[in-house]
Each structure stands twice: as C-alpha cells, then as structure tokens.
Design an enzyme around this catalytic site. Sequence first.
Site, PDB file in Angstrom:
ATOM      1  CE  LYS A   1      -3.424   2.357   2.830  1.00 36.82           C
ATOM      2  NZ  LYS A   1      -4.381   2.302   3.931  1.00 36.82           N
TER       3      LYS A   1
ATOM      4  CD  GLU B   1       9.361  -5.794   7.283  1.00 34.72           C
ATOM      5  OE1 GLU B   1       8.962  -4.753   6.688  1.00 34.72           O
ATOM      6  OE2 GLU B   1       9.288  -5.937   8.516  1.00 34.72           O
TER       7      GLU B   1
ATOM      8  N   GLY C   1      -4.853  -1.790   5.083  1.00 36.32           N
ATOM      9  CA  GLY C   1      -4.056  -2.926   4.596  1.00 36.32           C
ATOM     10  C   GLY C   1      -4.739  -4.258   4.859  1.00 36.32           C
TER      11      GLY C   1
ATOM     12  CD  GLU D   1      -1.852  -4.322  11.375  1.00 36.77           C
ATOM     13  OE1 GLU D   1      -2.457  -4.002  10.342  1.00 36.77           O
ATOM     14  OE2 GLU D   1      -0.671  -4.711  11.361  1.00 36.77           O
TER      15      GLU D   1
ATOM     16  CG  HIS E   1      -4.906 -35.915  17.006  1.00 32.94           C
ATOM     17  ND1 HIS E   1      -5.077 -37.106  17.640  1.00 32.94           N
ATOM     18  CD2 HIS E   1      -5.931 -35.800  16.123  1.00 32.94           C
ATOM     19  CE1 HIS E   1      -6.146 -37.726  17.142  1.00 32.94           C
ATOM     20  NE2 HIS E   1      -6.681 -36.946  16.221  1.00 32.94           N
TER      21      HIS E   1
ATOM     22  CE  LYS F   1       5.817  -0.846  10.106  1.00 30.77           C
ATOM     23  NZ  LYS F   1       4.915  -0.092   9.239  1.00 30.77           N
TER      24      LYS F   1
END
Length: 548
Positions: A209, A215, A271, A357, A388, A512
């Site tokens: 966006k 990253e 986002g 978020e 399990h 960040k």
Amino acid sequence: MPDTVRLNELPEWAALAKHRAELGGTHLRELFGTDPGRADRLTVRVGDLYLDYSKHLVTDDTLALLRDLAAARGVAALRDAMFRGEKINVTERRAVLHTALRAPRDAVIEVDGENVVPAVHAVLDKMAAFAGSVRSGAWTGATGRRIRTVVNIGIGGSDLGPAMAYEALRPYTARALDFRFVSNVDGADLHEATRDLDPAETLFIVASKTFTTIETITNATSAREWLVDGLGGDESAVAKHFVALSTNAKEVAAFGIDTQNMFEFWDWVGGRYSYDSAIGLSLMIAIGPERFREMLDGFHLVDEHFRTAPPEANAPLLLGLLGVWYGAFFDAQSHAVLPYSHYLAKFPAYLQQLDMESNGKYVDRQGEPVRWQTGPVVWGTPGTNGQHAYYQLLHQGTKTIPADLIGFARPVAELSARLAAQHDLLMANLFAQGQALAFGKTAEEVRAEGVPEEQVPHRTFPGNHPTTTILATELSPSVLGQLVALYEHKVFVQGAIWDIDSFDQWGVELGKVLAKRVEPALTEGADVAGLDTSTAELVAKYRRLRGR
Ligand code: F6P
C-alpha cells in the site's frame, strides 16, 4: 460513536454485569435441558452461511441486554457513517470504505464529494484484462516465453489476504500456473520461492500500500537483481516481469516499475481490509476475473446484510456482541478459529491480522485508557490437527476460550470418490467437538463406565465451553467472500462497542523505528551506544557469533 459516557459507566453495562452474576455457573447442559428450542432459535442465516450460536453461555435475556448495549453505544450509527464514507478512522482522518471495493458498478459512494465506485471498477477492469492475458499466455516475459509462476511479494495485509484466499480457493485456480507468496525479510523466504524458477517465466507482483515497507522493498530489490542477473543483465526486462499494487505511484516509479504496470487503490482501504482491492491481483490471476467477481459479490451480500438486517438477526452484530460478553464478563483472553477444511489452513493467520491489528488497542477514540478488555488473542489451525495437539487444553484446561468451528457440507468436486468419502469423518469430528466442548462428560458418566475412582476426575470433561458453528454447503469464491466480510464486520462491531479506532495500527511503528536504529549496530565496529544494556549485550553476542 465517541461518547462522553464511558462504556463501563453505562446502565446497559451494569445490567449485563448483574445478569452475569445471576447466570453464575449455569451449565450449557442446563440451558439446553430447560430450553430445547434454543438449538433451533439461536441460529442465524446470512447468504450461504448458517450460524449456530446455541452453544453459547447466553439466554434470550443475555442477547437482549447485549443488543441494548449495542444500541447505547451507537453501533448502527457508526456502521452507517462507515458505509457513507465518513472519516471514522479518527487518528488517521480517513474514510473506511473497503465495502466500496465490492459495491456493484452502479453504486454511488462518495469520499470528499467524489463517487469512488467508477475508479474501483476501472481498476477491477484493468486487473481483469491483465489477469486474462497472463492466464492465456498473451502476456509474455522479456524473452517471449509465457509466464508460469507468479510470485507475490508483500507483507501483512499485502500478503495474508491473497495467500489465504489462494489456498482457500485452490480447486478454482488455473493449475498450470504456480503461485508463491514471499513476505519474510529472512532471505530464506525469497530463496525458497525462487530457487527452482526460471526468471524468463516468472512474474513478480510487488504488493505494498505504502511502497515503503522495508521487508517488501528489500525483497523486491533482491528479486529484481535475481531477475536481471538471470536474464543476462537486461534491465529493460523488469517492465515485463514486475508489476506493482499500491496507493503510492511516486514510490512505485522511484523503485523502477512503470506506473503503466501499477494497479492502484486508495488510502480509504486499510491494509488488512485490502485483498479485494488491487492487492488481490495474484488471486485474480489464479481464479480468473469471473470467480473473483463472485467472491466480491459474496462480500457485498454480507455488507448488505450487516447494513440492513435487524439486530436480532444480524450475524456480524451477534458474533461481535458474544465476543464482548466473554471478554468483559468471563475474562476470556483469546478466541480460537478452527476450520474443518484443509483449504482454510491460513484463515486463522489472516484473521489474526484482521482482528488483532484492528482491536489490539489500549486507549479509546478520545485517547483515554480503556477500563475494559479490548481485542482477544486470535489463534487456530485446521480442526482435526488441533485435536491431536492443543484441544486437551480446550477441554480440560482452566481458561474460557470461545471457538468458531467452520465446516462445509460438500468436499471439493475434484477429490476422488475414495478421498471424498473421508469428508463424513472430517465433519463428524467437527460436530463431536462442538458437542464435547459444550456438554462434556460428568463424573457419574465416567463412573458408570467402570473407571477406577482415582481416575475419575482426570477422565471427567467439565464442558461448558462456548462455540459458534458456521456451516456452508461448499467453500466457493462467494462463500469465502461472505466469511471474510462476516469477520470484518464482527471486528467493526467490537471496536464500536469498545470505543476504539479499529482502523489505525500505530502499535506496529515503534518496532520498525528501533529495527532501523539497531541494524547499523550489528555490523563490525558500529557504535552500540544508545542501546539499553540488555539489547547491547545481545548485539555484542551476535557480533561475536558472526565473527565481527
Ligand atoms: O506494519 C503493519 C502494516 O502497515 C499493515 O497494516 C500492512 O498490512 C502491512 O504493514 C504492509 O503494509 P504495506 O502494504 O504498506 O507494505
């Protein structure tokens, strides 16, 4: 709505607290015993989804009191403001209009006096043309070969949505094409995604966006280098192998992607609410524009339900209120999402971002610390695998963990008869778990089986664990859209009740900033001053291990 009276000061809140005290430890066995009609009554249908919420620790009175709370908090008014395009994301002063992404072509939805629907459909049309050309082979790479693999590079909402939906709709995908999703800045992610690929047949979709996410930009830069190197250093090849999905044309151009090859969306799409925007391009290539439209129509159907259904039959409202009930009055800290579908393996992870978020907030819209629980920890994996692993804690642990059990009547069409026959066993597990969680097994029942007395407590199941069962005929594109919209609006309802801004995400910023500050300290000789002592020690240790 922003309110001067705080949530926990409302008479409706006090009424719920009183009611909770009266309910005490009433067991689901008792609720069903005294009210056999609840299995039929406490259900709601929305589109193709059938929701059974009878196995919740509620009575008709509880539900009425919860609806009163929603009315007192002005949930409907805030919902209408969202659909009208008002700037209900107060801290970022933005409209919240993911609902416009799936509106029909002739709808009119205005932001700052401008109808956004034509632009939405123009982008969908551009995506459809591009998706069609990749699917048909008309779009070729720089050497003239057709595209065989699509690699989506993005993170958070620019990854989880398309990756989840691609898995969910695998049986609808063009099997001749391969799709991969790279998100982690760990170089291993891109390495594994590309190690067996031929650059001449690979298309990278860079989804971001903001187009500034470190990253994604780091991975996209490495992918471009891999591509150009693999094609003999030909920089001009980038134009045929890279497209961008973004709101930020300037950064896209600065990265070196022609804005002709950019598919845009807008700042009023969060986002985590974006995979039905241009961010869904990889999915559209996989399933084709028509199936993508069916999915959007599924979203829209639930949007309309949420907007118009009366409170007592409004599925997202009900789910939202049930979550508020457990957080506030049962001290529930988490919420499990347990799909009985292999194809929904990534659905819980997708919902983690959507929910956590959005509603992981500690101050209200006025900036005052809340005095009530906000969003739960959302978690889960496909149901039978979980049985399990961690279901032991669900059945006999000490925590209240409301859970959603999601299943489908039909196995997917392409399974062999032999594999399709396993579907009854899968669904028997779903139904059995809902039953066991709700009703448990009493000590008397255990004793009646001749179990030695010292083992009786260990083999007793307290039950009384609440679940919602969500059932649909099959996991089609439309049903996936319906499911996602159901959860989107559930999250909205809870944010409205808790009076928090569900559409910002300031909580991701500090990490960040600090990562940028720490990174130079990891290289040889760099100054570690300014780091706290623990982090400085860890950095020093890291440098020693790296021989720096
Ligand atoms: O850091 C969180 C976040 O901003 C998410 O909200 C978002 O989905 C993700 O990062 C990716 O952001 P972008 O699409 O701008 O790269």
